[in-house]
Structure formats: structure tokens, C-alpha cells
Design a protein around this motif. Structure first.
Motif, PDB file in Angstrom:
ATOM      1  N   PRO B 100     -46.939 -11.190  26.457  1.00  0.00           N
ATOM      2  CA  PRO B 100     -47.445 -12.291  25.623  1.00  0.00           C
ATOM      3  C   PRO B 100     -48.951 -12.207  25.351  1.00  0.00           C
ATOM      4  O   PRO B 100     -49.447 -12.881  24.454  1.00  0.00           O
ATOM      5  CB  PRO B 100     -47.099 -13.535  26.441  1.00  0.00           C
ATOM      6  CG  PRO B 100     -46.912 -13.054  27.831  1.00  0.00           C
ATOM      7  CD  PRO B 100     -46.404 -11.658  27.738  1.00  0.00           C
ATOM      8  N   GLU B 101     -49.676 -11.377  26.097  1.00  0.00           N
ATOM      9  CA  GLU B 101     -51.131 -11.281  25.906  1.00  0.00           C
ATOM     10  C   GLU B 101     -51.505 -10.309  24.791  1.00  0.00           C
ATOM     11  O   GLU B 101     -52.681 -10.120  24.503  1.00  0.00           O
ATOM     12  CB  GLU B 101     -51.819 -10.889  27.225  1.00  0.00           C
ATOM     13  CG  GLU B 101     -51.645  -9.440  27.661  1.00  0.00           C
ATOM     14  CD  GLU B 101     -50.239  -9.093  28.176  1.00  0.00           C
ATOM     15  OE1 GLU B 101     -49.392 -10.014  28.275  1.00  0.00           O
ATOM     16  OE2 GLU B 101     -49.984  -7.908  28.450  1.00  0.00           O
ATOM     17  N   THR B 102     -50.490  -9.686  24.160  1.00  0.00           N
ATOM     18  CA  THR B 102     -50.781  -8.707  23.104  1.00  0.00           C
ATOM     19  C   THR B 102     -50.371  -9.241  21.734  1.00  0.00           C
ATOM     20  O   THR B 102     -49.235  -9.684  21.555  1.00  0.00           O
ATOM     21  CB  THR B 102     -50.040  -7.382  23.377  1.00  0.00           C
ATOM     22  OG1 THR B 102     -50.438  -6.907  24.655  1.00  0.00           O
ATOM     23  CG2 THR B 102     -50.372  -6.338  22.320  1.00  0.00           C
ATOM     24  N   GLU B 103     -51.287  -9.180  20.795  1.00  0.00           N
ATOM     25  CA  GLU B 103     -51.009  -9.638  19.432  1.00  0.00           C
ATOM     26  C   GLU B 103     -50.502  -8.471  18.589  1.00  0.00           C
ATOM     27  O   GLU B 103     -51.031  -7.368  18.671  1.00  0.00           O
ATOM     28  CB  GLU B 103     -52.307 -10.183  18.823  1.00  0.00           C
ATOM     29  CG  GLU B 103     -52.102 -10.922  17.513  1.00  0.00           C
ATOM     30  CD  GLU B 103     -53.418 -11.061  16.739  1.00  0.00           C
ATOM     31  OE1 GLU B 103     -53.361 -11.340  15.535  1.00  0.00           O
ATOM     32  OE2 GLU B 103     -54.493 -10.867  17.350  1.00  0.00           O
ATOM     33  N   LEU B 104     -49.472  -8.720  17.780  1.00  0.00           N
ATOM     34  CA  LEU B 104     -48.947  -7.695  16.874  1.00  0.00           C
ATOM     35  C   LEU B 104     -49.360  -8.004  15.446  1.00  0.00           C
ATOM     36  O   LEU B 104     -49.320  -9.153  15.019  1.00  0.00           O
ATOM     37  CB  LEU B 104     -47.409  -7.673  16.926  1.00  0.00           C
ATOM     38  CG  LEU B 104     -46.751  -7.208  18.221  1.00  0.00           C
ATOM     39  CD1 LEU B 104     -45.230  -7.266  18.074  1.00  0.00           C
ATOM     40  CD2 LEU B 104     -47.198  -5.791  18.569  1.00  0.00           C
ATOM     41  N   GLU B 105     -49.771  -6.973  14.707  1.00  0.00           N
ATOM     42  CA  GLU B 105     -49.972  -7.140  13.264  1.00  0.00           C
ATOM     43  C   GLU B 105     -49.200  -6.040  12.545  1.00  0.00           C
ATOM     44  O   GLU B 105     -49.393  -4.852  12.810  1.00  0.00           O
ATOM     45  CB  GLU B 105     -51.460  -7.064  12.895  1.00  0.00           C
ATOM     46  CG  GLU B 105     -51.655  -7.275  11.391  1.00  0.00           C
ATOM     47  CD  GLU B 105     -53.120  -7.341  10.960  1.00  0.00           C
ATOM     48  OE1 GLU B 105     -53.996  -7.519  11.819  1.00  0.00           O
ATOM     49  OE2 GLU B 105     -53.356  -7.191   9.744  1.00  0.00           O
ATOM     50  N   ILE B 106     -48.317  -6.441  11.645  1.00  0.00           N
ATOM     51  CA  ILE B 106     -47.502  -5.475  10.917  1.00  0.00           C
ATOM     52  C   ILE B 106     -48.219  -5.127   9.615  1.00  0.00           C
ATOM     53  O   ILE B 106     -48.622  -6.018   8.871  1.00  0.00           O
ATOM     54  CB  ILE B 106     -46.097  -6.043  10.586  1.00  0.00           C
ATOM     55  CG1 ILE B 106     -45.474  -6.757  11.805  1.00  0.00           C
ATOM     56  CG2 ILE B 106     -45.191  -4.952  10.039  1.00  0.00           C
ATOM     57  CD1 ILE B 106     -45.167  -5.892  12.973  1.00  0.00           C
ATOM     58  N   ILE B 107     -48.361  -3.838   9.337  1.00  0.00           N
ATOM     59  CA  ILE B 107     -49.012  -3.399   8.099  1.00  0.00           C
ATOM     60  C   ILE B 107     -47.986  -2.662   7.242  1.00  0.00           C
ATOM     61  O   ILE B 107     -47.507  -1.600   7.619  1.00  0.00           O
ATOM     62  CB  ILE B 107     -50.241  -2.518   8.407  1.00  0.00           C
ATOM     63  CG1 ILE B 107     -51.256  -3.380   9.191  1.00  0.00           C
ATOM     64  CG2 ILE B 107     -50.850  -1.965   7.120  1.00  0.00           C
ATOM     65  CD1 ILE B 107     -52.524  -2.676   9.552  1.00  0.00           C
ATOM     66  N   PRO B 108     -47.626  -3.256   6.107  1.00  0.00           N
ATOM     67  CA  PRO B 108     -46.535  -2.693   5.298  1.00  0.00           C
ATOM     68  C   PRO B 108     -46.934  -1.393   4.617  1.00  0.00           C
ATOM     69  O   PRO B 108     -48.110  -1.096   4.451  1.00  0.00           O
ATOM     70  CB  PRO B 108     -46.250  -3.777   4.260  1.00  0.00           C
ATOM     71  CG  PRO B 108     -47.525  -4.542   4.129  1.00  0.00           C
ATOM     72  CD  PRO B 108     -48.194  -4.475   5.478  1.00  0.00           C
ATOM     73  N   GLY B 109     -45.919  -0.627   4.213  1.00  0.00           N
ATOM     74  CA  GLY B 109     -46.157   0.633   3.522  1.00  0.00           C
ATOM     75  C   GLY B 109     -45.079   0.886   2.487  1.00  0.00           C
ATOM     76  O   GLY B 109     -44.167   0.077   2.306  1.00  0.00           O
ATOM     77  N   VAL B 110     -45.188   2.010   1.803  1.00  0.00           N
ATOM     78  CA  VAL B 110     -44.211   2.390   0.780  1.00  0.00           C
ATOM     79  C   VAL B 110     -42.985   2.971   1.489  1.00  0.00           C
ATOM     80  O   VAL B 110     -43.084   3.986   2.177  1.00  0.00           O
ATOM     81  CB  VAL B 110     -44.816   3.424  -0.186  1.00  0.00           C
ATOM     82  CG1 VAL B 110     -43.756   3.977  -1.126  1.00  0.00           C
ATOM     83  CG2 VAL B 110     -45.964   2.795  -0.981  1.00  0.00           C
ATOM     84  N   THR B 111     -41.838   2.316   1.335  1.00  0.00           N
ATOM     85  CA  THR B 111     -40.623   2.796   1.985  1.00  0.00           C
ATOM     86  C   THR B 111     -39.926   3.833   1.095  1.00  0.00           C
ATOM     87  O   THR B 111     -40.253   3.979  -0.085  1.00  0.00           O
ATOM     88  CB  THR B 111     -39.700   1.598   2.320  1.00  0.00           C
ATOM     89  OG1 THR B 111     -38.517   2.072   2.983  1.00  0.00           O
ATOM     90  CG2 THR B 111     -39.276   0.835   1.071  1.00  0.00           C
TER      91      THR B 111
END
Lengths: 243, 243
Positions: B100-111
Motif C-alpha cells: 500500500p505504500e507504493t503508488e502506481l501510475e499507468i502510462i498508455p501506449g500504442v497497442t
């Protein structure tokens, strides 16, 4: 041989464009698009010639691009998101039949489905459908059949154009159709103004989504039977064991 | 609070990454991924710590990322295409429950769907489905039901993982199912090694696709009833008049 790039500029922020999209615009003499999207990129490409046509003038916009290319210019035709997802790439090939001397190159970008998914968490990890609720160019009966098929086969569904001034109750209709096969507790999400000022995301159930008013800058995600909420994110598992 | 970026690097070429993806990797101490994808980006991010795990070690890879972040490092977890489409974003949220102490950030790309579509022309202009033919994590019966539903509702269909050593006849099986509702003359396309060395695209009919052998680096596109071939490109119209 003259050249037109048909470019997906992504959700709107400069840093969500690909390097290839930026290079193509830098190489172009003229940048053409729908007014709103041209305004988004104008400041980053000084010295270019910008041309716009309003919404519903898509065929005119394509003809304009080919006519400018005919004059010897390299042209970028820009679209929000990906040029190949409800974008101008298809129409450019159709209109292009009359301009055999012009080469088209499509440059892909981040579409609202993947851009919005990244904001909501990970809703699209498994098989999914994209369905536009706009019936301007598609009979509503066809849209309805696709919504039902997608719900019945337990796809994650991403809805484009979920609302407009004239279609304020379409999302409600779509949710009612989905609930014939999907549980009212199915995890859903909405994202507005993806990667732009005012970005906003909400996770909710399908029953709650049914009674939510969205605008035309919103993309809607409806989970499959496995989709869950984890710390206010919408997450569809892929089925790995030991998790 | 430590940070992990989960990044879609696109089809493979450096210039098909977004600026945001590149910035996140530059800001990271460690870059983690499946061996093949880490090798694709290594040369562009000198001085970073690279860590890999082989295929089928996806849960271990996620745990590794969180453990490295726990040491105070900023971590990039990279995926080919988009991290949210059959990618690691979902599993990262699932494993992340224990961190829980780690933040996730999703960075989208070309699929691969949009990257491959750009090579083939404009196959995905209208409503479409993505279906993976891999039954490693999904029962084949579910895949079959989705193929039939998609064909019956006249979606354009994009197939991921159409083949592997063990599944050499799955594309044939999928085409046979589709032909229950789609004409054998439906326009289809395949793209191999999208945006990499050896990129190759072919446009053909569904009947021809059935008898085509593809490999695991191929993405397959099956048109809807309106999809046509224009100058050897695969184009799905959206329905604009006067074209």
C-alpha cells in the motif's frame, strides 16, 4: 508523389503524442483538422499553415487536405486519439481514390479507450469491445445488437460518444440493454477530459452508471464479470494464478 | 510513498513511444520487464538498472518491481504495446494490494490493434472487438463464445496471440467459427513485426485467412460487412455520405 500524414495526436496533452506524430507535423507545411484539435497543437508547431473545418464537414476536410497536397505541400491531417478509431483514416482512403498521386501514411496514437483506461486503473486487460453510441452514421438497431452481443459474451465494453445534446438518454438505454446479461453490480468507470485540464474519473456499479449524466467529453467503461474495484481503481484480472 | 510507472512502450520502435513514457523511464532508477522488451529499450536509457524475468513469470516480475520500489527506487515496469491491453497493469494492481505504500501510475501506449491498423490502412474505423486466442489463462469455450458473438453482431475483430507452437490451428478454428456469420469474402488483414524490422502486411479474404499460417508476432484483423479493399489497403467505412 505528394504526401499526407493522417495523425492520431492522442488524448490532448503534448507529451501523450508519439515521437513519430511530432516529427510528421514538423515535416509538414500545413496542418489540417477539426477546429478544437488544431487549437490543441497550434502553439507547438509555429510557422506552420493551419486550416480547419467544423464538425460534420469531414468530407470537405479530406478534400481540402488532398487539394493542398496537390499544390506540392506536405500535409498533416490530425485527429484526436487514434486516427484509425472512429477517426479520419478511413474517409481519407475513400476520398483518396480520386487523388492517386498522393501517398497516405497513418500514424497511430493513444485512443480514448487506452488513455482513459490508464486513468481508471486497468479495465481493459481482457477481451473488450469499443462501441460508439452515436447514431448519426449508424442505425441505432445495429448499436443495440452490438451492445447485447457484447454483454452476453461477457466482454469489457468501452463506450465512445456516450452522450450529446440530442442523445442525453442513450447511456441509460445502453445500460438497460447491458443489464439483460450483466449484473447491476458490474464494476464500471467514467473518465472525462482525459489528459486535459479538468480530468476526472469515477468508479461505480452498472446500476449507478445507468443514472449518471455524462457529457460528450466522457469515455465510459463497463467491466466484465471478473472486473473488480481495488482501492478505487477499476481492474479486470487476466486470470494469473497465485495472486 | 514510492512510485512505479507501468508503461506501454508501443509496438517497438523508439519513435512510437509517447513523450510521457520516455520521461518516466528517464526519471526511473530501474527498468523492469520481459527480457525481449527490455532489450528493445536498453540502448536509449543508459545508466539505468535493468531487470528482467522470462515469460510466464509475470507475478514474480510484479513482486520484483514492488520490492525494488520498497528500497526507495523509482521503477518503470514496461510492457510492449499498451500496458492496459493484455498487459501488466491489471496484475500490478492485484499484487499491489500487498504494497500500500507504493503508488502506481499507468502510462498508455500504442497497442498492436491501432499500430497494426495504421499499417494495413484503416480497418478499425467502426465498432470493434479485441480477442486474444491464447487459452493459457482463459477457457477456450469463452473465447469461442466471444468470437461467435462478435461475428454475429458484425463487429470488426482484431485477434491478439493468433498462434503459438502449441496453438498452430487456432486461427483456422477461429475463422471457421466466424464464417458461421461472416461471409467468406469478408476483407481481412495480417500484420507481422509492427514497426520493427521485417514488418509485413497482407490483405486477403476470410476464406484465404483461414488457410494462412501466422506466427506469434502477427496481429490479425477481420473486417465487418462493410470493410473493403482500396488499393491493397483494408478500409472500414464509417458511413459518411457523398463519398
Amino acid at each position: 508523389m505528394s504526401k499526407i500524414y493522417v495523425i492520431g495526436i492522442g488524448p490532448g496533452a503534448y507529451d501523450q503524442m508519439t515521437g513519430k506524430a511530432i516529427r510528421a507535423m514538423n515535416e509538414s507545411d500545413a496542418i489540417i483538422g477539426y477546429t478544437v484539435y488544431v487549437d490543441l497543437v497550434k502553439e507547438y508547431f509555429p510557422g506552420k499553415e493551419f486550416m480547419t473545418t467544423p464538425m460534420k464537414k469531414e468530407v470537405d476536410r479530406c478534400v481540402l487536405a488532398f487539394e493542398e497536397a496537390k499544390k506540392g505541400k506536405t500535409v498533416s491531417m490530425i485527429c484526436s486519439g487514434d486516427a484509425g478509431v472512429y477517426g479520419m483514416a478511413g474517409l481519407m482512403y475513400e476520398v483518396g481514390v480520386n487523388y492517386p498521386e498522393t501517398e497516405l501514411e497513418i500514424i497511430p496514437g493513444v485512443t480514448a479507450a487506452t488513455g482513459g483506461a490508464a486513468v481508471l486503473g486497468a479495465p481493459l486487460i481482457h477481451d473488450f469491445c469499443l462501441i460508439s453510441l452515436s447514431d448519426l452514421l449508424t442505425p441505432w438497431e445495429k448499436i443495440e445488437a452490438r451492445l447485447l452481443a457484447a454483454a452476453q459474451a461477457d466482454f469489457v465494453v468501452c463506450l465512445y460518444n456516450p452522450s450529446s445534446k440530442k442523445r442525453h438518454d442513450y447511456l441509460q438505454k445502453a445500460c438497460d440493454l447491458m443489464m439483460k446479461y450483466k449484473s447491476p453490480d458490474t464494476i464500471c468507470g467514467t473518465v472525462s477530459n482525459i489528459a486535459r485540464e479538468g480530468e476526472e474519473a469515477h468508479v461505480m456499479t452498472l446500476k449507478e452508471l445507468r443514472d449518471t449524466q455524462v457529457d460528450m467529453f466522457t469515455t465510459v467503461f463497463i467491466g466484465n464479470s471478473q472486473t473488480k474495484e481495488i482501492n478505487n481503481k477499476m481492474v479486470t484480472p487476466r486470470g494469473y494464478r497465485n495472486v
